[in-house]
Design a protein around this motif. Structure first.
Motif, PDB file in Angstrom:
ATOM      1  N   ALA A  45       7.934  69.925   0.399  1.00 44.27           N
ATOM      2  CA  ALA A  45       8.517  71.126  -0.217  1.00 44.27           C
ATOM      3  C   ALA A  45       8.620  72.260   0.797  1.00 44.27           C
ATOM      4  O   ALA A  45       9.626  72.989   0.838  1.00 44.27           O
ATOM      5  N   ASP A  46       7.598  72.407   1.633  1.00 45.15           N
ATOM      6  CA  ASP A  46       7.629  73.447   2.670  1.00 45.15           C
ATOM      7  C   ASP A  46       8.736  73.178   3.681  1.00 45.15           C
ATOM      8  O   ASP A  46       9.434  74.104   4.121  1.00 45.15           O
ATOM      9  N   ILE A  47       8.900  71.920   4.061  1.00 45.93           N
ATOM     10  CA  ILE A  47       9.950  71.558   5.020  1.00 45.93           C
ATOM     11  C   ILE A  47      11.329  71.855   4.439  1.00 45.93           C
ATOM     12  O   ILE A  47      12.215  72.399   5.111  1.00 45.93           O
ATOM     13  N   GLU A  48      11.530  71.507   3.180  1.00 45.25           N
ATOM     14  CA  GLU A  48      12.835  71.749   2.558  1.00 45.25           C
ATOM     15  C   GLU A  48      13.147  73.240   2.471  1.00 45.25           C
ATOM     16  O   GLU A  48      14.274  73.668   2.731  1.00 45.25           O
ATOM     17  N   LYS A  49      12.144  74.047   2.097  1.00 44.77           N
ATOM     18  CA  LYS A  49      12.354  75.496   2.030  1.00 44.77           C
ATOM     19  C   LYS A  49      12.671  76.053   3.414  1.00 44.77           C
ATOM     20  O   LYS A  49      13.548  76.909   3.578  1.00 44.77           O
ATOM     21  N   PHE A  50      11.951  75.563   4.409  1.00 46.98           N
ATOM     22  CA  PHE A  50      12.189  76.019   5.775  1.00 46.98           C
ATOM     23  C   PHE A  50      13.585  75.611   6.246  1.00 46.98           C
ATOM     24  O   PHE A  50      14.303  76.409   6.867  1.00 46.98           O
ATOM     25  N   LYS A  51      13.977  74.385   5.946  1.00 45.66           N
ATOM     26  CA  LYS A  51      15.310  73.900   6.352  1.00 45.66           C
ATOM     27  C   LYS A  51      16.405  74.776   5.753  1.00 45.66           C
ATOM     28  O   LYS A  51      17.362  75.172   6.429  1.00 45.66           O
ATOM     29  N   GLU A  52      16.260  75.091   4.482  1.00 43.87           N
ATOM     30  CA  GLU A  52      17.256  75.931   3.809  1.00 43.87           C
ATOM     31  C   GLU A  52      17.312  77.319   4.438  1.00 43.87           C
ATOM     32  O   GLU A  52      18.395  77.879   4.692  1.00 43.87           O
ATOM     33  N   ALA A  53      16.141  77.905   4.714  1.00 46.78           N
ATOM     34  CA  ALA A  53      16.094  79.232   5.315  1.00 46.78           C
ATOM     35  C   ALA A  53      16.630  79.209   6.740  1.00 46.78           C
ATOM     36  O   ALA A  53      17.355  80.118   7.169  1.00 46.78           O
TER      37      ALA A  53
END
Length: 585
Positions: A45-53
């Motif tokens: 979940a952290d990776i996905e949020k970071f990727k989006e940002a």
């Protein structure tokens, strides 16, 4: 104070990429892989949020700091020994391997080429045809071969790992679970894209986020003692702290020879192979220490062990060293595993140990572990029977403060460890058991909301009734073959709810056993609709303990007096099932 050579920013690609010093989890430190689905899900979940940002173009979102890693780096810097950060680097490598395998599975030229590049650049490669494989992350001996076999030894021609080695430790299964979890999450995201070009773009972007976007602070130290001090400081708060890991690192630090380090590894291999769950190892370590030294709380266990053993190890001349402690630990681990699983080979003792497990009476294990170190299993039966009566009368039924019981039991465990007599300890326990009058009064009023304990009490009474009526079939204490039934229902029909509902529903007089699995529809029925289940039951605690007294057939309502009267009947039986000190001598 620990010496820190330097602390520097490192991306994931700089830590585990080709042409960088290999990162090795040394055999004399660290733990096996331990992240469960919960931690893996949070990481994703952290990776996905970071990727989006990151893809939004904001400069502030160009990097994601994932935390510090502690390494031991020699002067030549040919390799780095990893003391802290294994879980994050291992999980990152597993995710990279999942991206690699997903790319290969697309069967396109570009996808397969990208998969090969990921393998060579961030997981493992050969510098020459006849050269050995170079792994960019080398696990410790407990997981090394399995991790290579399932994650790192990837065949560029087939797109597969050999997967020859079967999972033999909990950490092995967690590695496979993390990989499967990532593959499923990646595949779910790819369903959002219509063609392979978009899918390739997504996978390439995900790879870039990991390799170039994940940022660590690498704290380089010159020695294992410096690294251990930094490790303990970083892990002094929070979930990452593990007493088992810290104790192992401490023992390695105090080892004076390769032979002593080997003894530590032998002991830890026994722990990892002897217990199914990491929580059991943590529990064993505390119970082992308590069995020898008396009570110590979990939160202060490591500091207590370190202080005590440092004083003993540092004595000159040394009378007690790391090897001796490791041997004691290994020997005790084998006995502890037999005690908690009821597999001592002594039928009578194993039956009593099943009672301990059924009611989760963990406070008894340090005493049993201490006693089993000096006496045969067959000699422990009387001690265990007294301890069970003490536990049931004091804690399960009496609901008295468990702290005093633990203090007493841990104290006599220490007494046995120091050479005390088994008979002397047994007499102390007999004296602590509440007398018959107190126990009967407690039992008449007892409410047992915990299913495992109420099932245990009723199953033991069932065994007593069967012996009285010469019925020889066994009844299970807690393996799912019987369930606890509330005679007066937890959710009674409208108009039948008693005013004292909350205080009555878990009273022992209102509880019985039925065979099979619970049927919620039946449980909520009025008594006439389910009376045949009790009268026709093969379980005597249902058919022969005045269950019908709970229902007033003339008024068609539940009777509080019926619960009280039945509980009084059960209390008389309980006096025989869990006898007091006078009848156990």
């Amino acid at each position: 104070m620990a010496i820190i050579k330097q602390a520097q920013r490192q991306t994931l690609g700089q830590l585990i990429g080709a042409n960088n010093p290999v990162v090795t989890v040394p055999d004399d430190s660290q733990r096996q892989y331990a992240w469960t689905k919960k931690e893996v899900d949070i990481f994703w979940a952290d990776i996905e949020k970071f990727k989006e940002a990151r893809e939004s173009g904001r400069e502030s979102a160009s990097e994601y700091f994932i935390g510090p890693v502690v390494t031991i780096t020699g002067e030549s810097i040919k390799g780095r020994s990893l003391l802290d950060g294994q879980q994050r680097l291992t999980t990152s490598t597993i995710l990279i391997s999942a991206i690699r395998d997903t790319l290969w599975s697309m069967k396109s030229t570009e996808g397969m080429s990208s998969a090969n590049n990921i393998q060579r650049d961030y997981i493992a490669r050969k510098s020459g045809r006849k050269e050995p494989m170079e792994y960019f992350l080398v696990m410790s001996l407990f997981d090394r071969d399995f991790f290579r076999d399932n994650i790192q030894d990837w065949n560029e021609a087939t797109g597969e790992c050999p997967k020859v080695e079967s999972p033999s430790r909990p950490s092995h299964k967690l590695i496979l679970d993390a990989y499967s979890n990532f593959r499923a999450k990646i595949n779910a995201r790819l369903q959002e894209y219509l063609d392979d070009e978009d899918r390739l773009d997504y996978l390439d972007s995900l790879r870039e986020c990991l390799i170039d976007g994940l940022v660590f602070v690498e704290i380089q130290t010159p020695s294992s003692s410096d690294a251990n001090e930094v490790f303990e400081t970083i892990n002094s708060r929070g979930k990452d702290l593990s007493t088992v890991d810290l104790v192992r690192n401490f023992l390695m630090e105090k080892s004076r020879s390769d032979n002593e380090k080997s003894r530590v590894n032998d002991a830890w291999r026994s722990l990892l192979d002897g217990f199914d769950r990491r929580e059991e190892i943590e529990k064993f370590l505390r119970h082992f220490w308590v069995s020898k030294h008396g009570d110590v709380k979990s939160h202060s266990l490591y500091s207590t062990i370190r202080k005590d053993l440092t004083g003993r190890f540092d004595k000159r001349p040394q009378e007690y060293g790391v090897g001796a402690f490791s041997a004691e630990l290994e020997n005790a681990a084998g006995r502890y595993a037999e005690l908690i699983t009821g597999s001592t080979g002594d039928a009578g003792l194993d039956a009593s140990l099943a009672e301990v497990k059924a009611m989760s009476a963990d406070a008894l294990y340090p005493l049993l572990l201490s006693a089993s170190g000096s006496f045969s299993y067959s000699a422990l039966q009387t001690l265990l029977e007294a301890s069970i009566s003490y536990y049931v009368r004091w804690t399960v039924v009496g609901r008295r403060e468990s702290t005093l019981l633990e203090e007493n039991l841990f104290g006599v465990a220490k007494e046995l460890a120091k050479g005390g007599s088994l008979e002397g300890v047994n007499q102390k326990i007999l004296a602590w058991i509440p007398d018959d009058e107190t126990f009967e009064t407690d039992f008449k009023e007892a409410s047992i909301p915990k299913q495992s304990q109420s099932r245990y009490l009723l199953a033991k009474i069932e065994q007593y009734l069967r012996a009285q009526h010469d019925v020889h079939e066994e009844v299970a204490l807690g393996d799912g073959k019987v369930y606890v039934e509330n005679i007066y229902p937890q959710k009674p029909a409208p108009g039948l709810r008693l005013e004292e509902h909350e205080s009555l529903v878990s009273r022992l007089g209102n509880l019985t056993l039925l065979a099979g699995k619970r049927n919620a529809n039946i449980s909520g029925l009025s008594f006439p609709e389910k009376a045949h289940l009790y009268s026709g039951s093969a379980l005597l605690v249902s058919s022969r303990t005045a269950v019908d007294g709970l229902w007033d057939s003339e008024k068609s309502e539940w009777k509080v007096s019926g619960i009280e009267e039945r509980q009084a009947i059960l209390s008389k039986m309980a006096l025989e099932v869990w006898p007091g000190g006078g009848r156990l001598t």
